[in-house]
Motif scaffolding. Structure first.
Motif, PDB file in Angstrom:
ATOM      1  N   VAL A  49      22.717 -10.328 -12.131  1.00  0.00           N
ATOM      2  CA  VAL A  49      21.686  -9.919 -13.007  1.00  0.00           C
ATOM      3  C   VAL A  49      22.256 -10.484 -14.529  1.00  0.00           C
ATOM      4  CG1 VAL A  49      20.241  -8.308 -14.157  1.00  0.00           C
ATOM      5  CG2 VAL A  49      20.453  -8.310 -11.837  1.00  0.00           C
ATOM      6  N   THR A  73      22.206 -14.256 -14.932  1.00  0.00           N
ATOM      7  CA  THR A  73      20.768 -14.725 -14.932  1.00  0.00           C
ATOM      8  C   THR A  73      20.263 -14.726 -16.464  1.00  0.00           C
ATOM      9  OG1 THR A  73      20.711 -14.457 -12.661  1.00  0.00           O
ATOM     10  CG2 THR A  73      18.768 -14.804 -13.939  1.00  0.00           C
ATOM     11  N   PHE A  74      20.500 -13.285 -16.894  1.00  0.00           N
ATOM     12  CA  PHE A  74      19.968 -13.270 -18.387  1.00  0.00           C
ATOM     13  C   PHE A  74      20.615 -13.791 -19.375  1.00  0.00           C
ATOM     14  CE2 PHE A  74      20.422 -10.218 -22.243  1.00  0.00           C
ATOM     15  CZ  PHE A  74      19.279 -10.225 -22.440  1.00  0.00           C
ATOM     16  N   CYS A  79      18.996 -16.741 -21.916  1.00  0.00           N
ATOM     17  CA  CYS A  79      19.121 -16.680 -23.330  1.00  0.00           C
ATOM     18  C   CYS A  79      19.624 -17.961 -23.947  1.00  0.00           C
ATOM     19  CB  CYS A  79      19.691 -15.623 -23.882  1.00  0.00           C
ATOM     20  SG  CYS A  79      18.685 -13.863 -23.454  1.00  0.00           S
TER      21      CYS A  79
END
Length: 240
Positions: free
Chosen positions: A119, A122-123, A127
């Motif tokens: 996670v 991915t974040f 960005c």
């Protein structure tokens, strides 16, 4: 007398026909604005290099590759660890001595670490791609403004204002809102497919046999769809 009048009428008709034939040629030779040209065939590598160069230095591209690799390793590691955890309940499972008789807390802790790491990657990848996409869009826009403002009067006379506005409206909007997302999605899906095929081939080696014809079918589908979609996009771009 009648023959003279007939000859004169024929001469007049011939002159009228000659004038009618030369008018389109004179008009075509004197027109300033020409139809907008569009490329044909596949997108060349210089276009991709120009966009990657607009991202910035080479270490930005290297960081993007590392983010994709890290996220893919964590995603595939999550699936592999879950499969190993499920097989650990079998009494005849072939496990190393360090993984036998482990409680659920051990398995759940490592599984949670994989999920949280996936996670996070991915974040951070999302960005990062959006940030570099803004930088690339700003760089290309500055070059566009510089080239347009540095154009000659002859270029402005032969280029419609609507064509110039399209470069600053529709094309710039594609750079700002869609190109970065499309690039991230394309690379993410490609990495996901490649990682999935590699994991399957490691645990099921016989899958390598049908994998080759499956890849060929997908490649044939791509070769059939991509040229049509690409030409439609180009046709839509020059007819706005």
């Amino acid at each position: 007398k009648a023959t003279k009048e007939a000859a004169k009428s024929k001469e007049v008709e011939a002159k009228e026909v000659k004038v009618e034939d030369t008018e389109p040629t004179q008009k075509k030779a004197g027109e300033l604005v020409k139809d907008e040209e569009r490329d044909k065939g596949a997108v060349g590598w210089p276009v991709y290099r120009a966009y990657m160069k607009a991202w910035g230095a080479n270490h930005h591209i290297l960081l993007a590759v590392l983010l994709f690799l890290g996220m893919q390793v964590l995603t595939d590691g999550t699936d592999v660890w879950l499969a190993v955890w499920s097989v650990s309940f079998e009494p005849e499972g072939n496990f190393p001595s360090g993984l036998k008789d482990r409680d659920n807390g051990f398995w759940l802790g490592i599984y949670s670490a994989f999920v949280i790491g996936s996670v996070f990657f991915t974040f951070f990848r999302g960005c990062y791609f959006q940030g570099r996409g803004v930088v690339a869009s700003r760089t290309l826009l500055h070059k566009l403004v510089h080239n347009v403002l540095g154009g000659t009067m002859a270029w402005f006379d032969t280029t419609p204002s609507g064509r110039i506005l399209n470069r600053f409206s529709r094309d710039t909007d594609m750079l700002d809102t869609q190109l970065a997302n499309l690039t991230e999605n394309y690379l993410g899906i490609a990495g996901w497919l490649l990682g999935g095929v590699c994991v399957i081939c490691i645990f099921l080696p016989w899958f390598c046999i049908p994998a080759l014809p499956i890849i060929m079918i997908y490649k044939w589908t791509e070769n059939y769809f991509t040229p049509t979609a690409r030409e439609l996009q180009r046709l839509e771009a020059v007819t706005r």
